[in-house]
Design a protein around this motif. Structure first.
Motif, PDB file in Angstrom:
ATOM      1  N   THR A 256      48.611  78.751 -37.907  1.00 39.60           N
ATOM      2  CA  THR A 256      47.413  78.710 -38.734  1.00 39.60           C
ATOM      3  C   THR A 256      46.787  80.093 -38.776  1.00 39.60           C
ATOM      4  OG1 THR A 256      46.080  78.056 -36.826  1.00 39.60           O
ATOM      5  CG2 THR A 256      46.886  76.284 -38.229  1.00 39.60           C
ATOM      6  N   SER A 257      46.026  80.333 -39.819  1.00 42.77           N
ATOM      7  CA  SER A 257      45.264  81.574 -39.893  1.00 42.77           C
ATOM      8  C   SER A 257      43.879  81.304 -39.326  1.00 42.77           C
ATOM      9  CB  SER A 257      45.183  82.067 -41.333  1.00 42.77           C
ATOM     10  OG  SER A 257      44.527  81.112 -42.142  1.00 42.77           O
ATOM     11  N   GLN A 258      43.174  82.370 -38.949  1.00 41.44           N
ATOM     12  CA  GLN A 258      41.830  82.250 -38.399  1.00 41.44           C
ATOM     13  C   GLN A 258      40.875  83.016 -39.294  1.00 41.44           C
ATOM     14  OE1 GLN A 258      40.783  80.492 -35.561  1.00 41.44           O
ATOM     15  NE2 GLN A 258      38.792  80.975 -36.405  1.00 41.44           N
TER      16      GLN A 258
ATOM     17  N   ALA B  31      61.104  83.371 -41.095  1.00 39.22           N
ATOM     18  CA  ALA B  31      62.320  83.871 -40.448  1.00 39.22           C
ATOM     19  C   ALA B  31      62.100  84.010 -38.937  1.00 39.22           C
ATOM     20  CB  ALA B  31      62.771  85.183 -41.068  1.00 39.22           C
ATOM     21  N   CYS B  32      61.355  83.062 -38.397  1.00 45.84           N
ATOM     22  CA  CYS B  32      61.052  82.976 -36.956  1.00 45.84           C
ATOM     23  C   CYS B  32      60.266  84.170 -36.434  1.00 45.84           C
ATOM     24  CB  CYS B  32      62.306  82.702 -36.149  1.00 45.84           C
ATOM     25  SG  CYS B  32      62.892  81.007 -36.438  1.00 45.84           S
ATOM     26  N   ALA B  33      59.484  84.801 -37.321  1.00 46.88           N
ATOM     27  CA  ALA B  33      58.538  85.853 -36.940  1.00 46.88           C
ATOM     28  C   ALA B  33      57.152  85.418 -37.420  1.00 46.88           C
ATOM     29  CB  ALA B  33      58.922  87.182 -37.579  1.00 46.88           C
ATOM     30  N   ILE B  34      56.129  85.680 -36.614  1.00 43.96           N
ATOM     31  CA  ILE B  34      54.770  85.278 -36.971  1.00 43.96           C
ATOM     32  C   ILE B  34      54.262  86.168 -38.099  1.00 43.96           C
ATOM     33  CG2 ILE B  34      52.402  85.025 -36.128  1.00 43.96           C
ATOM     34  CD1 ILE B  34      53.618  84.587 -33.314  1.00 43.96           C
ATOM     35  N   ASP B  35      53.809  85.531 -39.188  1.00 42.87           N
ATOM     36  CA  ASP B  35      53.260  86.259 -40.334  1.00 42.87           C
ATOM     37  C   ASP B  35      51.933  86.914 -39.958  1.00 42.87           C
ATOM     38  OD1 ASP B  35      55.341  85.439 -42.040  1.00 42.87           O
ATOM     39  OD2 ASP B  35      54.261  83.631 -42.645  1.00 42.87           O
ATOM     40  N   TYR B  36      51.644  88.064 -40.596  1.00 35.83           N
ATOM     41  CA  TYR B  36      50.396  88.784 -40.351  1.00 35.83           C
ATOM     42  C   TYR B  36      49.198  87.872 -40.588  1.00 35.83           C
ATOM     43  CZ  TYR B  36      46.728  92.271 -40.629  1.00 35.83           C
ATOM     44  OH  TYR B  36      45.573  92.984 -40.418  1.00 35.83           O
ATOM     45  N   GLY B  37      48.260  87.868 -39.653  1.00 37.44           N
ATOM     46  CA  GLY B  37      47.035  87.085 -39.792  1.00 37.44           C
ATOM     47  C   GLY B  37      47.160  85.653 -39.324  1.00 37.44           C
ATOM     48  N   PHE B  38      48.321  85.250 -38.820  1.00 40.10           N
ATOM     49  CA  PHE B  38      48.525  83.887 -38.346  1.00 40.10           C
ATOM     50  C   PHE B  38      48.683  83.862 -36.826  1.00 40.10           C
ATOM     51  CE2 PHE B  38      49.532  83.283 -42.749  1.00 40.10           C
ATOM     52  CZ  PHE B  38      49.241  81.961 -43.022  1.00 40.10           C
ATOM     53  N   TYR B  39      48.379  82.734 -36.267  1.00 40.11           N
ATOM     54  CA  TYR B  39      48.562  82.465 -34.842  1.00 40.11           C
ATOM     55  C   TYR B  39      49.361  81.183 -34.730  1.00 40.11           C
ATOM     56  CZ  TYR B  39      44.687  85.725 -34.861  1.00 40.11           C
ATOM     57  OH  TYR B  39      43.899  86.824 -35.092  1.00 40.11           O
ATOM     58  N   CYS B  40      50.295  81.127 -33.799  1.00 38.66           N
ATOM     59  CA  CYS B  40      51.152  79.956 -33.651  1.00 38.66           C
ATOM     60  C   CYS B  40      50.908  79.290 -32.303  1.00 38.66           C
ATOM     61  CB  CYS B  40      52.617  80.339 -33.825  1.00 38.66           C
ATOM     62  SG  CYS B  40      52.958  81.011 -35.471  1.00 38.66           S
ATOM     63  N   SER B  41      51.063  77.981 -32.269  1.00 38.08           N
ATOM     64  CA  SER B  41      50.665  77.149 -31.135  1.00 38.08           C
ATOM     65  C   SER B  41      51.518  77.317 -29.888  1.00 38.08           C
ATOM     66  CB  SER B  41      50.707  75.678 -31.555  1.00 38.08           C
ATOM     67  OG  SER B  41      52.055  75.300 -31.857  1.00 38.08           O
ATOM     68  N   GLY B  42      52.774  77.674 -30.036  1.00 40.77           N
ATOM     69  CA  GLY B  42      53.665  77.742 -28.889  1.00 40.77           C
ATOM     70  C   GLY B  42      54.318  76.410 -28.577  1.00 40.77           C
ATOM     71  N   ALA B  43      53.949  75.375 -29.319  1.00 41.16           N
ATOM     72  CA  ALA B  43      54.572  74.052 -29.149  1.00 41.16           C
ATOM     73  C   ALA B  43      55.915  74.055 -29.861  1.00 41.16           C
ATOM     74  CB  ALA B  43      53.668  72.969 -29.730  1.00 41.16           C
ATOM     75  N   GLU B  44      56.662  73.016 -29.683  1.00 40.99           N
ATOM     76  CA  GLU B  44      57.929  72.870 -30.413  1.00 40.99           C
ATOM     77  C   GLU B  44      57.860  71.627 -31.279  1.00 40.99           C
ATOM     78  OE1 GLU B  44      61.200  73.009 -27.622  1.00 40.99           O
ATOM     79  OE2 GLU B  44      61.034  75.164 -27.450  1.00 40.99           O
ATOM     80  N   PRO B  45      57.857  71.749 -32.593  1.00 40.69           N
ATOM     81  CA  PRO B  45      57.870  73.003 -33.350  1.00 40.69           C
ATOM     82  C   PRO B  45      56.488  73.660 -33.350  1.00 40.69           C
ATOM     83  CG  PRO B  45      57.737  71.175 -34.875  1.00 40.69           C
ATOM     84  CD  PRO B  45      57.872  70.587 -33.492  1.00 40.69           C
TER      85      PRO B  45
END
Length: 86
Positions: free
Chosen positions: A49-51, A31-45
């Motif tokens: 990924t989780s770390q 829902a366009c919110a970052i899930d706990y424990g994940f990091y998003c690239s900032g690219a489009e789209p």
């Protein structure tokens, strides 16, 4: 004409933390919110990924004890080790 953002279109709008161009929950961007424990690239789209080893158990990890030690209950792939003393 009024412009509105659409979550899931692959373009991040100011009201969105992420947009991975889908409506799938639990994949890192829900829902366009970052899930706990994940990091998003900032690219489009966004690519989210989780770390493993960051101490945050993401939905795609069995465990995350905050280290990359293979000799404990949670290995460096964030899966549970079967230890001889358990």
């Amino acid at each position: 004409s009024v412009c509105t953002s659409f979550c899931g279109n692959g373009k991040r709008h100011p009201s969105e933390q992420c947009d991975d161009s889908n409506q799938v929950n639990g994949d890192g961007c829900s829902a366009c919110a970052i899930d706990y424990g994940f990091y998003c690239s900032g690219a489009e789209p966004d690519v989210c990924t989780s770390q493993c080893g960051d101490g945050k158990k993401a939905s795609n990890e069995n465990c995350d004890d905050g280290n990359m030690n293979n000799n404990d209950a949670c290995n460096n792939q964030c899966t549970t080790n079967i230890l001889p003393w358990s």
